[in-house]
Design a protein around this motif. Structure first.
Motif, PDB file in Angstrom:
ATOM      1  N   THR A  84      23.571  26.960  78.833  1.00 52.68           N
ATOM      2  CA  THR A  84      23.025  27.572  77.328  1.00 52.68           C
ATOM      3  C   THR A  84      21.499  27.216  77.242  1.00 52.68           C
ATOM      4  OG1 THR A  84      25.266  27.440  76.574  1.00 52.68           O
ATOM      5  CG2 THR A  84      23.335  27.495  74.910  1.00 52.68           C
ATOM      6  N   SER A  85      21.034  26.219  77.419  1.00 54.93           N
ATOM      7  CA  SER A  85      19.536  25.744  77.310  1.00 54.93           C
ATOM      8  C   SER A  85      18.830  26.521  78.044  1.00 54.93           C
ATOM      9  CB  SER A  85      19.515  24.248  77.727  1.00 54.93           C
ATOM     10  OG  SER A  85      20.035  23.486  76.975  1.00 54.93           O
ATOM     11  N   GLU A  86      19.194  27.131  79.419  1.00 60.04           N
ATOM     12  CA  GLU A  86      18.416  27.980  80.137  1.00 60.04           C
ATOM     13  C   GLU A  86      18.253  29.433  79.433  1.00 60.04           C
ATOM     14  OE1 GLU A  86      15.981  29.315  83.136  1.00 60.04           O
ATOM     15  OE2 GLU A  86      16.548  27.204  82.699  1.00 60.04           O
ATOM     16  N   VAL A  87      19.523  29.860  79.082  1.00 58.71           N
ATOM     17  CA  VAL A  87      19.438  31.100  78.421  1.00 58.71           C
ATOM     18  C   VAL A  87      18.562  31.190  77.257  1.00 58.71           C
ATOM     19  CG1 VAL A  87      21.099  32.615  77.256  1.00 58.71           C
ATOM     20  CG2 VAL A  87      21.893  31.465  79.166  1.00 58.71           C
ATOM     21  N   VAL A  91      15.691  33.540  76.400  1.00 57.15           N
ATOM     22  CA  VAL A  91      15.630  34.440  75.211  1.00 57.15           C
ATOM     23  C   VAL A  91      14.760  34.260  74.122  1.00 57.15           C
ATOM     24  CG1 VAL A  91      17.071  35.118  73.135  1.00 57.15           C
ATOM     25  CG2 VAL A  91      18.092  34.994  75.324  1.00 57.15           C
ATOM     26  N   ARG A  92      14.259  32.994  73.965  1.00 56.86           N
ATOM     27  CA  ARG A  92      13.110  32.576  72.934  1.00 56.86           C
ATOM     28  C   ARG A  92      11.790  33.133  73.454  1.00 56.86           C
ATOM     29  NH1 ARG A  92      16.162  27.658  71.565  1.00 56.86           N
ATOM     30  NH2 ARG A  92      16.899  28.037  69.465  1.00 56.86           N
ATOM     31  N   ARG A  93      11.482  33.114  74.875  1.00 58.02           N
ATOM     32  CA  ARG A  93      10.322  33.553  75.606  1.00 58.02           C
ATOM     33  C   ARG A  93      10.452  35.145  75.368  1.00 58.02           C
ATOM     34  NH1 ARG A  93      10.413  32.172  81.223  1.00 58.02           N
ATOM     35  NH2 ARG A  93      10.118  29.867  80.805  1.00 58.02           N
ATOM     36  N   ALA A 147      17.558  39.550  80.010  1.00 54.33           N
ATOM     37  CA  ALA A 147      17.055  38.299  80.419  1.00 54.33           C
ATOM     38  C   ALA A 147      18.132  37.417  80.103  1.00 54.33           C
ATOM     39  CB  ALA A 147      15.711  37.916  79.457  1.00 54.33           C
ATOM     40  N   ALA A 148      18.952  37.687  79.275  1.00 55.33           N
ATOM     41  CA  ALA A 148      19.892  36.517  78.869  1.00 55.33           C
ATOM     42  C   ALA A 148      20.983  36.425  79.910  1.00 55.33           C
ATOM     43  CB  ALA A 148      20.698  36.824  77.477  1.00 55.33           C
ATOM     44  N   GLY A 152      22.133  33.466  82.932  1.00 54.04           N
ATOM     45  CA  GLY A 152      23.251  32.694  82.982  1.00 54.04           C
ATOM     46  C   GLY A 152      24.276  32.927  81.682  1.00 54.04           C
ATOM     47  N   ALA A 153      23.851  33.789  80.856  1.00 51.49           N
ATOM     48  CA  ALA A 153      24.958  34.285  79.584  1.00 51.49           C
ATOM     49  C   ALA A 153      25.969  35.140  80.410  1.00 51.49           C
ATOM     50  CB  ALA A 153      24.069  35.206  78.827  1.00 51.49           C
ATOM     51  N   ASN A 154      27.115  34.957  80.090  1.00 53.30           N
ATOM     52  CA  ASN A 154      28.313  35.733  80.549  1.00 53.30           C
ATOM     53  C   ASN A 154      29.182  36.499  79.260  1.00 53.30           C
ATOM     54  OD1 ASN A 154      29.452  33.240  79.942  1.00 53.30           O
ATOM     55  ND2 ASN A 154      29.912  32.665  81.926  1.00 53.30           N
TER      56      ASN A 154
END
Length: 166
Positions: A84-87, A91-93, A147-148, A152-154
């Protein structure tokens, strides 16, 4: 001088009382009808209408989630936090300063297998973390979803388009 028999005098008094009672009843009924309003008028306005307003949406929201599994609750939770931290970083970027990210749901739950005619068997744990991403620049929505998922977003759900000042 003539004297009336007592029965005539009584009959005369009764007739007089009946006349007075009839006159009183007639006056009472007249007063009641005089004070009853005739057809009371009620004033009202009745209106109906129908309208359709069309507007292009200027805001979009999407739920972006990470679902992880592990044999332990701690393992599922830690793996989910890393992913989640990586996602969120990506996303914020992609959003820059033009959007909003809020956590909307987090669950950590045991998972069971239910074999036929046997007691339930614990198979592991599932962690789910979902964030609600809201953007005012609709051209970013597709890039955010791409990007999400690449980071790693699934679990992508609940895409909605609205008006800012709705």
């Amino acid at each position: 001088m003539s004297v009336s028999p007592p029965s005539c005098r009584i009959l005369g008094k009764v007739k007089r009382q009946v006349r007075i009672l009839a006159l009183f009843s007639l006056l009472t009924v007249s007063l009641v009808f005089a004070q009853t309003p005739t057809a009371a008028r009620t004033h009202f306005v009745r209106a109906s209408g129908q309208a359709t307003v069309e507007a292009k949406p200027d805001r979009a929201s999407v739920e972006i989630g990470v679902v992880t599994h592990s044999s332990t609750a701690q393992g599922a939770s830690e793996q989910n936090a890393e992913q989640t931290s990586e996602v969120l970083k990506i996303v914020r970027r992609t959003l820059g300063g033009g959007g909003d990210v809020k956590t909307s749901n987090y669950t950590l739950a045991p998972q069971y297998d239910y074999p036929n005619n046997q007691p339930a068997r614990l198979t592991g744990y599932e962690a789910r973390n979902t964030v609600l991403v809201t953007v005012d620049d609709l051209s970013l929505l597709g890039r955010i979803i791409d990007a999400a998922t690449k980071s790693g977003a699934n679990n992508i759900a609940g895409i909605s388009f609205t008006l800012k000042d709705d």
